[in-house]
Motif scaffolding. Structure first.
Motif, PDB file in Angstrom:
ATOM      1  N   GLY A 255       0.831  -1.205   0.000  1.00  0.00           N
ATOM      2  CA  GLY A 255       0.000   0.000   0.000  1.00  0.00           C
ATOM      3  C   GLY A 255       0.856   1.241   0.000  1.00  0.00           C
ATOM      4  N   GLU A 256       0.360   2.259   0.721  1.00  0.00           N
ATOM      5  CA  GLU A 256       1.050   3.535   0.713  1.00  0.00           C
ATOM      6  C   GLU A 256       2.395   3.448   1.443  1.00  0.00           C
ATOM      7  OE1 GLU A 256      -1.445   6.797   1.911  1.00  0.00           O
ATOM      8  OE2 GLU A 256       0.169   8.245   1.583  1.00  0.00           O
ATOM      9  N   VAL A 257       3.387   4.186   0.924  1.00  0.00           N
ATOM     10  CA  VAL A 257       4.724   4.151   1.527  1.00  0.00           C
ATOM     11  C   VAL A 257       5.190   5.555   1.896  1.00  0.00           C
ATOM     12  CG1 VAL A 257       7.151   3.522   1.183  1.00  0.00           C
ATOM     13  CG2 VAL A 257       5.349   2.125   0.136  1.00  0.00           C
ATOM     14  N   HIS A 258       5.576   5.718   3.159  1.00  0.00           N
ATOM     15  CA  HIS A 258       6.284   6.915   3.583  1.00  0.00           C
ATOM     16  C   HIS A 258       7.728   6.522   3.851  1.00  0.00           C
ATOM     17  CE1 HIS A 258       2.395   9.022   5.186  1.00  0.00           C
ATOM     18  NE2 HIS A 258       2.348   8.751   3.892  1.00  0.00           N
ATOM     19  N   ALA A 259       8.642   7.488   3.733  1.00  0.00           N
ATOM     20  CA  ALA A 259      10.053   7.174   3.946  1.00  0.00           C
ATOM     21  C   ALA A 259      10.602   8.049   5.053  1.00  0.00           C
ATOM     22  CB  ALA A 259      10.832   7.399   2.658  1.00  0.00           C
ATOM     23  N   LEU A 260      11.585   7.515   5.781  1.00  0.00           N
ATOM     24  CA  LEU A 260      12.223   8.280   6.849  1.00  0.00           C
ATOM     25  C   LEU A 260      13.694   8.495   6.508  1.00  0.00           C
ATOM     26  CD1 LEU A 260      12.417   9.532   9.714  1.00  0.00           C
ATOM     27  CD2 LEU A 260      12.823   7.222  10.588  1.00  0.00           C
ATOM     28  N   VAL A 261      14.096   9.765   6.518  1.00  0.00           N
ATOM     29  CA  VAL A 261      15.505  10.109   6.344  1.00  0.00           C
ATOM     30  C   VAL A 261      15.960  10.695   7.675  1.00  0.00           C
ATOM     31  CG1 VAL A 261      17.108  11.646   5.155  1.00  0.00           C
ATOM     32  CG2 VAL A 261      15.294  10.498   3.860  1.00  0.00           C
ATOM     33  N   ALA A 262      16.891  10.017   8.332  1.00  0.00           N
ATOM     34  CA  ALA A 262      17.345  10.476   9.641  1.00  0.00           C
ATOM     35  C   ALA A 262      18.854  10.616   9.638  1.00  0.00           C
ATOM     36  CB  ALA A 262      16.899   9.498  10.730  1.00  0.00           C
ATOM     37  N   GLY A 263      19.346  11.688  10.219  1.00  0.00           N
ATOM     38  CA  GLY A 263      20.781  11.916  10.273  1.00  0.00           C
ATOM     39  C   GLY A 263      21.042  13.364  10.608  1.00  0.00           C
ATOM     40  N   GLU A 264      22.251  13.817  10.301  1.00  0.00           N
ATOM     41  CA  GLU A 264      22.585  15.214  10.543  1.00  0.00           C
ATOM     42  C   GLU A 264      22.934  15.866   9.209  1.00  0.00           C
ATOM     43  OE1 GLU A 264      26.091  15.922  12.855  1.00  0.00           O
ATOM     44  OE2 GLU A 264      25.420  17.923  13.451  1.00  0.00           O
ATOM     45  N   GLY A 265      22.275  16.971   8.891  1.00  0.00           N
ATOM     46  CA  GLY A 265      22.519  17.656   7.625  1.00  0.00           C
ATOM     47  C   GLY A 265      22.046  16.822   6.454  1.00  0.00           C
TER      48      GLY A 265
ATOM     49  N   ALA B 297      19.445  17.360   4.191  1.00  0.00           N
ATOM     50  CA  ALA B 297      18.525  17.975   3.235  1.00  0.00           C
ATOM     51  C   ALA B 297      18.645  17.343   1.847  1.00  0.00           C
ATOM     52  CB  ALA B 297      18.797  19.481   3.161  1.00  0.00           C
ATOM     53  N   ALA B 298      19.877  17.079   1.399  1.00  0.00           N
ATOM     54  CA  ALA B 298      20.062  16.513   0.061  1.00  0.00           C
ATOM     55  C   ALA B 298      19.466  15.110  -0.014  1.00  0.00           C
ATOM     56  CB  ALA B 298      21.547  16.471  -0.299  1.00  0.00           C
ATOM     57  N   ALA B 299      19.672  14.323   1.046  1.00  0.00           N
ATOM     58  CA  ALA B 299      19.119  12.965   1.069  1.00  0.00           C
ATOM     59  C   ALA B 299      17.598  13.014   1.064  1.00  0.00           C
ATOM     60  CB  ALA B 299      19.632  12.204   2.290  1.00  0.00           C
ATOM     61  N   ALA B 300      17.025  13.985   1.792  1.00  0.00           N
ATOM     62  CA  ALA B 300      15.567  14.107   1.828  1.00  0.00           C
ATOM     63  C   ALA B 300      15.031  14.431   0.433  1.00  0.00           C
ATOM     64  CB  ALA B 300      15.162  15.194   2.820  1.00  0.00           C
ATOM     65  N   ALA B 301      15.747  15.300  -0.273  1.00  0.00           N
ATOM     66  CA  ALA B 301      15.321  15.649  -1.628  1.00  0.00           C
ATOM     67  C   ALA B 301      15.407  14.425  -2.538  1.00  0.00           C
ATOM     68  CB  ALA B 301      16.199  16.784  -2.168  1.00  0.00           C
ATOM     69  N   ALA B 302      16.460  13.625  -2.362  1.00  0.00           N
ATOM     70  CA  ALA B 302      16.599  12.404  -3.163  1.00  0.00           C
ATOM     71  C   ALA B 302      15.483  11.421  -2.836  1.00  0.00           C
ATOM     72  CB  ALA B 302      17.968  11.765  -2.913  1.00  0.00           C
ATOM     73  N   ALA B 303      15.135  11.320  -1.553  1.00  0.00           N
ATOM     74  CA  ALA B 303      14.079  10.396  -1.129  1.00  0.00           C
ATOM     75  C   ALA B 303      12.737  10.792  -1.738  1.00  0.00           C
ATOM     76  CB  ALA B 303      13.987  10.371   0.395  1.00  0.00           C
ATOM     77  N   ALA B 304      12.508  12.107  -1.842  1.00  0.00           N
ATOM     78  CA  ALA B 304      11.233  12.592  -2.366  1.00  0.00           C
ATOM     79  C   ALA B 304      11.041  12.200  -3.827  1.00  0.00           C
ATOM     80  CB  ALA B 304      11.148  14.108  -2.198  1.00  0.00           C
ATOM     81  N   LYS B 305      12.126  11.864  -4.504  1.00  0.00           N
ATOM     82  CA  LYS B 305      12.028  11.490  -5.920  1.00  0.00           C
ATOM     83  C   LYS B 305      11.788   9.999  -6.127  1.00  0.00           C
ATOM     84  CE  LYS B 305      15.028  15.142  -7.704  1.00  0.00           C
ATOM     85  NZ  LYS B 305      16.434  15.275  -7.299  1.00  0.00           N
ATOM     86  N   LEU B 306      11.810   9.206  -5.046  1.00  0.00           N
ATOM     87  CA  LEU B 306      11.628   7.764  -5.235  1.00  0.00           C
ATOM     88  C   LEU B 306      10.197   7.471  -5.660  1.00  0.00           C
ATOM     89  CD1 LEU B 306      13.436   6.236  -2.097  1.00  0.00           C
ATOM     90  CD2 LEU B 306      14.367   6.582  -4.393  1.00  0.00           C
ATOM     91  N   PRO B 307      10.011   6.766  -6.764  1.00  0.00           N
ATOM     92  CA  PRO B 307       8.651   6.421  -7.181  1.00  0.00           C
ATOM     93  C   PRO B 307       7.970   5.573  -6.109  1.00  0.00           C
ATOM     94  CG  PRO B 307      10.270   5.866  -8.892  1.00  0.00           C
ATOM     95  CD  PRO B 307      11.044   6.242  -7.677  1.00  0.00           C
ATOM     96  N   GLY B 308       6.711   5.869  -5.828  1.00  0.00           N
ATOM     97  CA  GLY B 308       5.969   5.069  -4.846  1.00  0.00           C
ATOM     98  C   GLY B 308       5.981   5.651  -3.450  1.00  0.00           C
ATOM     99  N   VAL B 309       6.890   6.600  -3.187  1.00  0.00           N
ATOM    100  CA  VAL B 309       6.917   7.222  -1.865  1.00  0.00           C
ATOM    101  C   VAL B 309       6.025   8.457  -1.902  1.00  0.00           C
ATOM    102  CG1 VAL B 309       8.383   8.408  -0.169  1.00  0.00           C
ATOM    103  CG2 VAL B 309       9.230   6.365  -1.345  1.00  0.00           C
ATOM    104  N   THR B 310       5.064   8.548  -0.953  1.00  0.00           N
ATOM    105  CA  THR B 310       4.156   9.698  -0.989  1.00  0.00           C
ATOM    106  C   THR B 310       4.539  10.774   0.022  1.00  0.00           C
ATOM    107  OG1 THR B 310       2.651   8.554   0.501  1.00  0.00           O
ATOM    108  CG2 THR B 310       2.186   8.394  -1.854  1.00  0.00           C
TER     109      THR B 310
END
Ligand SMILES: Cc1cc2nc3c(=O)[nH]c(=O)nc-3n(C[C@H](O)[C@H](O)[C@H](O)COP(=O)(O)OP(=O)(O)OC[C@H]3O[C@@H](n4cnc5c(N)ncnc54)[C@H](O)[C@@H]3O)c2cc1C
Ligand SMILES: Cc1cc2nc3c(=O)[nH]c(=O)nc-3n(C[C@H](O)[C@H](O)[C@H](O)COP(=O)(O)OP(=O)(O)OC[C@H]3O[C@@H](n4cnc5c(N)ncnc54)[C@H](O)[C@@H]3O)c2cc1C
Lengths: 249, 311
Positions: B29-39, B41-54
């Motif tokens: 079903g629906e998928v959310h993703a968690l990006v955790a770490g320090e600094g 922002a770039a990883a979060a932007a990359a995660a937002a581009k993954l197909p299937g992640v809302t």
């Protein structure tokens, strides 16, 4: 410092297990059982800490059927001081094992728990992390080096990209990876001595834990077999086949 | 029913095993993703581009810098109420963190799944992959690690998820990052490579692994090893392929001077094509090899490098 070492009885690593024809599990009748190899490494590490004067007592714990006593005896022959068998016929999953271990830790108050990173039967790789969570202790998993300095354990961990070192405030849980040490073979005199060491037997209910499994096994199947391949006579033939037949290069 | 997937990332983006975990979660079903770490922002932007992640949850705090199990687990436990399933790849990080999360939630985790049957049932290899168990979880919430080699990863681009920051309140849990010694390599990561070439005890010495390099260069391959080769100190621990090392399933796996113990086979037998080079024609590795070459590796490897050079 007291060290608690959980040791699991598993199908020996040399045995090629077979799936039962009715798909309800794997064949374990008449199969050679041994101590989980990672747990041998954990026992060895505890014994070395005792030899260095860091540890004062080593308690080996196993959980499961009566025959798990043999596994405890192996740990005692390697140098553990006494054993505890938590006896049950119930199939134990890591959550139950972790809860039982937590209850034992509350009773025994060790300064360190060293255990295997995974058991080679179910390959869950979970119990140590779960015990640490239940105790609220820090964890050093997949350890390839352990040093104790007063109230701190320094643990070098085998991670995907190489090695990582963490410092843990004791008490802590450490899980052993393959390269932590090379476990000794128990000598005959030590095997004899181990027979006189005590093993206490208790039940999960004595520890106030309900060990009922949360996962049920629906079925067990044999993985797809690979088709028998061919022998090639030369490197040139190999490369030609990879190019034109398999088309992978 | 929404799943939360813990992602791992580096400067190049979201790691492939995590993209396989997203693929596994997306089956439900629906998928959310968690990006955790320090600094991050770039990883979060990359995660937002993954197909299937809302939706991408971002936890940015110094305490999360090294993905230590204790703070990562408290974070996941705080986020868990909104989700039916928590996923991570069965990598060193996933295996370290998720069982801790599970215990805190009073859940029996399901480790290293190779298949998703439905929301409650999963397939997982046991006994070094000699049996495949289908297990059913009775827990209300599922905590799952995913065998990346068993799921085709989602693409790195194509989606456009919303990004949401989450507050992090992480108590000190007694662990501190001291340092890391990571192997440096220009080669692809073992678990993501299209081709893997591994050496065993038959390589005899660390410097002989150089014989694999021109071949790995030509094939764009990652270099792996058996436990015996790692234990002997030929190569670092992160090269180990097998039941208790890395699980790989490349298009092509080349085993050189490796006998084929079940613990090694457990880490590579799902490869599409297997090549074995071994001087012992009885070596068990030949029973799983598509192409077997009985030869001394010290003559075969230079020949192979030369032959690939011709193409
Ligand atoms: C689907 C399924 C089917 C199962 N079927 C059976 C079955 O038919 N028969 C059966 O007997 N069991 C069965 N089990 C239980 C199983 O054998 C394990 O006891 C349990 O799943 C723990 O997993 P693990 O050993 O892989 O844990 P891991 O987390 O890999 O173990 C890590 C470490 O925890 C410690 N540890 C784990 N278990 C024990 C223990 N019992 N005593 C002492 N230390 C321990 C050891 O130090 C070990 O190295 C089944 C489990 C599952 C999930
Ligand atoms: C708990 C446990 C976990 C384990 N986990 C893993 C794991 O994750 N991964 C793993 O790999 N192993 C693992 N093992 C170890 C495994 O059982 C084997 O011991 C190991 O895989 C053997 O490595 P090898 O094939 O390189 O060495 P060997 O078995 O010694 O084989 C060497 C091979 O090289 C060949 N050879 C020698 N010289 C030449 C030459 N000149 N040219 C060509 N061929 C040559 C020989 O014929 C032989 O077949 C584990 C073991 C245990 C107990």
């Amino acid at each position: 410092m007291k060290i608690l070492v959980p040791v699991k009885r598993v199908v020996d690593y040399n045995v090629k297990v077979r799936v039962k024809v009715d798909g309800t599990g794997v064949e374990t009748a008449g199969v050679k059982m041994s101590m989980n190899p990672f747990d041998e490494i954990a026992v060895e590490e505890a014994v070395r800490l005792k030899e260095k004067g860091v540890a004062t007592e080593i308690v080996a714990v196993s959980m499961g059927i009566t025959a798990c006593q043999e596994t405890i005896r192996t740990a005692l022959a390697m140098g553990a001081d006494r054993g505890i068998l938590v006896e049950t016929d119930v199939e134990l999953q890591p959550l139950a094992v972790a809860k039982l271990l937590k209850a034992l830790v509350d009773k025994e108050a060790p300064g360190l728990v060293i255990m295997g990173k995974q058991a080679i039967d179910d390959d869950m790789n979970a119990t140590g992390q779960m015990l640490a969570a239940l105790l609220g202790w820090p964890q050093g998993t997949f350890a390839s080096k352990l040093t104790i300095d007063g109230t701190t354990a320094s643990v070098t961990r085998e991670v995907d990209g190489g090695l990582e070192t963490v410092a843990l405030a004791l008490p802590a849980v450490v899980t052993a990876d393959l390269r932590l040490n090379e476990p000794r073979y128990a000598s005959l005199p030590n095997i004899m001595k181990a027979r006189k060491k005590s093993i206490e037997t208790i039940k999960p209910a004595d520890l106030g834990v309900d060990p009922a499994p949360r996962l049920t096994l629906v079925s067990v199947a044999e993985p797809a077999k690979r088709k028998a391949g061919v022998r090639v006579a030369s490197v040139a033939e190999l490369v030609a086949k990879l190019r034109t037949e398999a088309k992978v290069i | 029913m929404t799943a939360l997937v813990l992602l791992e990332f580096d400067a190049a983006g979201i790691k492939q095993p995590s993209r396989s975990a997203v693929a596994a979660a997306a089956k439900l079903g629906e998928v959310h993703a968690l990006v955790a770490g320090e600094g991050v922002a770039a990883a979060a932007a990359a995660a937002a581009k993954l197909p299937g992640v809302t939706k991408v949850l971002v936890a940015d705090a110094p305490a999360l810098a090294h993905a230590l199990a204790e703070p990562m687990a408290s974070l996941l436990v705080a986020l868990a109420p909104a989700y039916s399933h928590l996923f991570a790849a069965a990598t060193a990080v996933g295996k370290n963190v998720l069982p801790r999360v599970a215990a805190l939630l009073d859940v029996q985790p399901v480790s290293d799944i190779a298949g998703v049957v439905d929301a409650d049932q999963f397939v997982r290899p046991i006994y070094a992959g000699n049996a495949l168990a289908t297990v059913k979880s009775a827990d209300a919430k599922k905590v799952i690690t995913v065998r990346a080699a068993s799921f085709d990863p989602v693409a790195a681009e194509g989606g456009s998820a919303a990004i949401e920051n989450v507050a992090v309140a992480v108590a000190d849990a007694g662990s501190r990052f001291v340092g890391a010694e990571l192997s440096k390599s220009e080669r692809p990561e073992l678990t993501a490579a299209r081709v893997v070439i591994s050496g065993g005890r038959g390589m005899q010495a660390g410097e002989n692994f150089r014989l694999l390099e021109p071949i790995a260069d030509k094939l764009g391959a990652a270099v792996g090893a058996s436990r015996a080769a790692v234990d002997a100190g030929f190569v670092p621990n992160d090269y180990q392929v097998g039941q208790t090392g890395k699980i790989v399933a490349p298009e092509l796996y080349v085993a050189v001077g490796i006998s084929g113990a079940i613990q090694h086979l457990a880490g590579m037998k799902d490869s599409k094509v297997i090549v074995a080079i071994n001087k012992d024609e009885e070596a068990p590795i030949f029973q799983v090899a598509d192409y077997g070459l009985v030869a001394d590796l010290f003559t075969a490897l230079p020949e192979l490098a030369a032959e690939l050079g011709k193409g």
